[in-house]
Motif scaffolding. Structure first.
Motif, PDB file in Angstrom:
ATOM      1  N   THR A  35       0.851  -1.189   0.000  1.00 30.22           N
ATOM      2  CA  THR A  35       0.000   0.000   0.000  1.00 30.22           C
ATOM      3  C   THR A  35       0.887   1.240   0.000  1.00 30.22           C
ATOM      4  OG1 THR A  35      -1.960   1.032   1.005  1.00 30.22           O
ATOM      5  CG2 THR A  35      -0.236   0.306   2.513  1.00 30.22           C
ATOM      6  N   HIS A  37       0.895   5.191   1.538  1.00 34.46           N
ATOM      7  CA  HIS A  37       0.204   6.141   2.412  1.00 34.46           C
ATOM      8  C   HIS A  37       1.129   7.329   2.646  1.00 34.46           C
ATOM      9  CE1 HIS A  37      -2.436   7.772   5.349  1.00 34.46           C
ATOM     10  NE2 HIS A  37      -1.639   7.522   6.362  1.00 34.46           N
ATOM     11  N   ARG A  38       0.608   8.523   2.395  1.00 35.09           N
ATOM     12  CA  ARG A  38       1.402   9.754   2.527  1.00 35.09           C
ATOM     13  C   ARG A  38       2.735   9.646   1.791  1.00 35.09           C
ATOM     14  NH1 ARG A  38       0.131  11.122   8.857  1.00 35.09           N
ATOM     15  NH2 ARG A  38      -2.040  11.701   8.540  1.00 35.09           N
ATOM     16  N   ARG A  68       2.269  -1.926  11.125  1.00 37.89           N
ATOM     17  CA  ARG A  68       2.251  -0.658  10.393  1.00 37.89           C
ATOM     18  C   ARG A  68       1.501  -0.823   9.081  1.00 37.89           C
ATOM     19  NH1 ARG A  68       8.654   0.147  10.338  1.00 37.89           N
ATOM     20  NH2 ARG A  68       8.295  -1.899   9.395  1.00 37.89           N
ATOM     21  N   GLU A  71      -2.224  -0.528   9.621  1.00 40.86           N
ATOM     22  CA  GLU A  71      -2.566   0.888   9.827  1.00 40.86           C
ATOM     23  C   GLU A  71      -2.550   1.651   8.510  1.00 40.86           C
ATOM     24  OE1 GLU A  71      -0.013   2.760  12.746  1.00 40.86           O
ATOM     25  OE2 GLU A  71      -0.299   1.055  14.094  1.00 40.86           O
ATOM     26  N   ALA A  72      -1.533   1.375   7.696  1.00 37.67           N
ATOM     27  CA  ALA A  72      -1.404   2.095   6.428  1.00 37.67           C
ATOM     28  C   ALA A  72      -2.545   1.737   5.478  1.00 37.67           C
ATOM     29  CB  ALA A  72      -0.048   1.787   5.783  1.00 37.67           C
ATOM     30  N   GLU A  74      -5.496   0.687   6.360  1.00 36.84           N
ATOM     31  CA  GLU A  74      -6.693   1.299   6.937  1.00 36.84           C
ATOM     32  C   GLU A  74      -6.798   2.768   6.514  1.00 36.84           C
ATOM     33  OE1 GLU A  74      -7.948  -0.164  10.418  1.00 36.84           O
ATOM     34  OE2 GLU A  74      -9.692   1.162  10.348  1.00 36.84           O
ATOM     35  N   SER A  75      -5.671   3.470   6.557  1.00 36.71           N
ATOM     36  CA  SER A  75      -5.696   4.891   6.204  1.00 36.71           C
ATOM     37  C   SER A  75      -5.828   5.100   4.700  1.00 36.71           C
ATOM     38  CB  SER A  75      -4.408   5.577   6.685  1.00 36.71           C
ATOM     39  OG  SER A  75      -4.272   5.412   8.080  1.00 36.71           O
ATOM     40  N   ALA A  76      -5.094   4.309   3.924  1.00 39.11           N
ATOM     41  CA  ALA A  76      -5.039   4.540   2.478  1.00 39.11           C
ATOM     42  C   ALA A  76      -6.308   4.043   1.778  1.00 39.11           C
ATOM     43  CB  ALA A  76      -3.819   3.841   1.887  1.00 39.11           C
ATOM     44  N   GLY A  77      -6.876   2.928   2.261  1.00 39.56           N
ATOM     45  CA  GLY A  77      -8.076   2.381   1.633  1.00 39.56           C
ATOM     46  C   GLY A  77      -7.825   1.760   0.276  1.00 39.56           C
ATOM     47  N   TRP A  79      -4.917  -0.950  -1.822  1.00 38.26           N
ATOM     48  CA  TRP A  79      -3.810  -1.873  -1.621  1.00 38.26           C
ATOM     49  C   TRP A  79      -3.698  -2.784  -2.823  1.00 38.26           C
ATOM     50  CZ3 TRP A  79      -6.332  -6.755  -0.553  1.00 38.26           C
ATOM     51  CH2 TRP A  79      -7.673  -6.641  -0.168  1.00 38.26           C
ATOM     52  N   THR A 133     -10.650  -0.858  -0.479  1.00 42.66           N
ATOM     53  CA  THR A 133     -11.333  -1.456   0.677  1.00 42.66           C
ATOM     54  C   THR A 133     -12.822  -1.109   0.652  1.00 42.66           C
ATOM     55  OG1 THR A 133      -9.308  -1.235   2.002  1.00 42.66           O
ATOM     56  CG2 THR A 133     -11.352  -1.630   3.200  1.00 42.66           C
TER      57      THR A 133
END
Lengths: 171, 171
Positions: A35, A37-38, A68, A71-72, A74-77, A79, A133
């Protein structure tokens, strides 16, 4: 026959160890879960994924909730899964160590992206899927992410063999 | 590279067909999923299961929601997975046909039960698990059953190889 009864709520360390060995009897195709993220890539070797539906194309992956990577995702949505071929054990090993530093994670892994903002796809994979997701839920220590396929692809020439893990070894 | 973008909500029959082929690039260990409901055995060959957690030992399986097997698991709340060995293709084929009549389903499959009321376990499996549903949820056309392990076992002697499906064939 060697068997063991697990009384609910009274599971011992020995029980867990026995389960760990027994669940290793399940052969599994090896993949890389990734994934972004940021602006940072997260990736790990996984075997706990599956195709859920053809209509619409849907997959799920099970990830340790406190990682991690979870979490990533979950945040990015968003993958990706890259299904590794039998000559990609080096990739699997390189991304398979828990606690691998994030910086430079994919430097040694040839990869590409369907779009600039996509999670990385491992070059030479048997097939790859980029997912969005649509649901997630917790199951014991893990989070199950369910995703619908947004992109998918494979190389023009079929690779003959998948990378398979069985009893902690590759075959 | 052959790839395809799936715009959400506008997925064609061609897209689904392409996904079906690509998801077949995931190698999977073959298992028999079984349950007992109102004194009747239900069983099918499956590849869509995974171990979710060691603590407590937890697995999940994905089953087509409208199948008799999904209904039976939903009602019984108790199911088993038997991980097949490479010499059990006949078992996999025998239980792998959709629409197999229920009557006499397991007559040709040597099996046993940890307890009289347990779902059937296929004899000679690499390992087997009896599970109690602790959660379930729908994902597209399928139901995901999450279960905690109540019993598990394996033969005294390890079988050397698992039965693996890849591109619709066994290896």
């Amino acid at each position: 026959m060697i068997d063991r009864h697990l009384p609910a709520g009274r599971i011992t360390a020995d029980d867990k160890e026995f389960y760990k060995r027994l669940s290793g009897e399940a052969a599994k195709g090896v993949a890389v879960l990734s994934t972004t993220h940021r602006g940072r890539d997260y990736a790990a070797t996984v075997t706990d994924y599956l195709s859920v539906s053809f209509d619409p194309p849907t997959m799920l992956v099970s990830v340790y909730s406190l990682s991690r990577l979870a979490e990533a995702i979950e945040s990015a949505g968003r993958w990706s899964l890259s299904l590794l071929s039998s000559d990609q054990t080096a990739v699997a090993d390189g991304l398979g160590e828990p606690g691998t530093p994030l910086i430079g994670l994919l430097d040694q892994v040839p990869h590409s992206r369907p779009e600039a903002s996509s999670p990385a796809i491992v070059d030479g994979a048997l097939a790859w899927f980029e997912l969005r997701t649509v649901a997630s839920f917790d199951a014991a220590t893990h989070t199950i992410f369910v995703g619908e396929v947004d992109w998918m692809g494979r190389p023009a020439a079929h690779h003959p063999r998948p990378l398979v893990r069985f009893r902690s070894s590759y075959s």
